[in-house]
Design a protein around this motif. Structure first.
Motif, PDB file in Angstrom:
ATOM      1  N   ASN A  37       1.983   3.341   6.295  1.00 19.40           N
ATOM      2  CA  ASN A  37       1.804   2.435   7.469  1.00 19.40           C
ATOM      3  C   ASN A  37       2.867   2.508   8.951  1.00 19.40           C
ATOM      4  OD1 ASN A  37       0.356   0.849   9.077  1.00 19.40           O
ATOM      5  ND2 ASN A  37       1.896  -1.322   8.519  1.00 19.40           N
ATOM      6  N   PRO A  38       3.718   3.193   9.141  1.00 21.60           N
ATOM      7  CA  PRO A  38       4.574   4.056   9.964  1.00 21.60           C
ATOM      8  C   PRO A  38       4.022   5.287  10.009  1.00 21.60           C
ATOM      9  CG  PRO A  38       6.274   2.394   8.751  1.00 21.60           C
ATOM     10  CD  PRO A  38       4.750   2.756   7.780  1.00 21.60           C
ATOM     11  N   PHE A  39       3.199   5.898   9.588  1.00 18.78           N
ATOM     12  CA  PHE A  39       3.299   7.532   9.953  1.00 18.78           C
ATOM     13  C   PHE A  39       1.634   7.597  10.551  1.00 18.78           C
ATOM     14  CE2 PHE A  39       1.409  10.837   8.192  1.00 18.78           C
ATOM     15  CZ  PHE A  39       1.691  12.108   8.521  1.00 18.78           C
ATOM     16  N   LEU A  40       0.630   6.458   9.824  1.00 21.19           N
ATOM     17  CA  LEU A  40      -0.141   6.032  10.352  1.00 21.19           C
ATOM     18  C   LEU A  40      -0.841   5.766  11.935  1.00 21.19           C
ATOM     19  CD1 LEU A  40      -1.739   4.969   6.938  1.00 21.19           C
ATOM     20  CD2 LEU A  40      -2.021   7.685   8.256  1.00 21.19           C
ATOM     21  N   LYS A  41       0.523   4.645  11.594  1.00 23.01           N
ATOM     22  CA  LYS A  41       0.754   4.941  13.384  1.00 23.01           C
ATOM     23  C   LYS A  41       0.729   5.451  14.519  1.00 23.01           C
ATOM     24  CE  LYS A  41       1.065  -0.970  12.392  1.00 23.01           C
ATOM     25  NZ  LYS A  41       2.206  -1.791  12.720  1.00 23.01           N
ATOM     26  N   GLY A  83      -3.735  -2.824  -5.782  1.00 22.66           N
ATOM     27  CA  GLY A  83      -1.916  -3.493  -5.724  1.00 22.66           C
ATOM     28  C   GLY A  83      -1.426  -1.812  -5.197  1.00 22.66           C
ATOM     29  N   GLY A  84      -1.425  -0.498  -5.900  1.00 20.55           N
ATOM     30  CA  GLY A  84      -1.163   0.284  -5.833  1.00 20.55           C
ATOM     31  C   GLY A  84      -1.760   1.190  -4.479  1.00 20.55           C
ATOM     32  N   LEU A  85      -2.814   0.878  -4.058  1.00 23.99           N
ATOM     33  CA  LEU A  85      -3.699   1.036  -2.674  1.00 23.99           C
ATOM     34  C   LEU A  85      -2.562   0.345  -1.968  1.00 23.99           C
ATOM     35  CD1 LEU A  85      -6.824   1.924  -3.724  1.00 23.99           C
ATOM     36  CD2 LEU A  85      -5.780   3.205  -3.174  1.00 23.99           C
ATOM     37  N   GLU A  86      -2.324  -0.888  -2.572  1.00 22.83           N
ATOM     38  CA  GLU A  86      -2.228  -1.466  -0.538  1.00 22.83           C
ATOM     39  C   GLU A  86      -0.687  -1.606  -0.364  1.00 22.83           C
ATOM     40  OE1 GLU A  86      -0.535  -6.387  -0.399  1.00 22.83           O
ATOM     41  OE2 GLU A  86      -1.523  -6.066  -2.044  1.00 22.83           O
TER      42      GLU A  86
END
Length: 145
Positions: free
Chosen positions: A35-39, A25-28
């Motif tokens: 997610n925005p940074f990786l995109k 759950g912490g990984l999620e």
């Protein structure tokens, strides 16, 4: 003989299940937070790969374009066309990368960026203190063994 089962196993949960659920759950949550940074980082890499592809294609076209040159002026014009196209592609690439990086949020990593409330001075040294009571000369004698 019937093996006894714990209460957690009777409910369908094993002892390590809660541990794994909290871990994943912490990984999620981590993945959703970044997610925005990786995109944005993926978009920058995509722009870079596109630029490298276009430039490699331009280099591969050089021999076929030089076969059409009949005069020295044609060669110079072809060189100018090549470098002009390279300059335009690099400028377009950098504008796209800056746009992509502008949309990327800064990851915090849990470290405060500005800690104005508690400034820390790393250069100041403590003042040297004078000795309070210098030892008297006559009191201490050395003896030879």
């Amino acid at each position: 003989m019937v093996a006894s089962a714990s209460r957690g196993q009777l409910n369908g949960k094993y002892p390590a299940q809660a541990l794994f659920q909290s871990y994943f759950g912490g990984l999620e949550a981590f993945g959703q937070a970044y997610n925005p940074f990786l995109k944005g980082a993926a978009r920058v890499q995509l722009e870079f790969m596109g630029l490298m592809s276009r430039r490699a294609q331009a280099y591969m076209e050089i021999p076929s374009r030089l076969t059409h040159c009949r005069r020295p002026e044609d060669l110079v014009n072809e060189q100018m066309r090549f470098w002009k196209a390279a300059g335009e592609e690099y400028a377009e690439y950098f504008s796209r990368v800056m746009e992509a990086m502008g949309t990327m949020p800064t990851p915090s990593f849990g470290v405060p960026v500005d800690d104005v409330a508690n400034p820390r001075d790393y250069i100041t040294f403590p003042e040297a203190q004078e000795p309070q009571d210098p030892p008297a000369r006559g009191r201490e004698r050395r003896r030879a063994a």
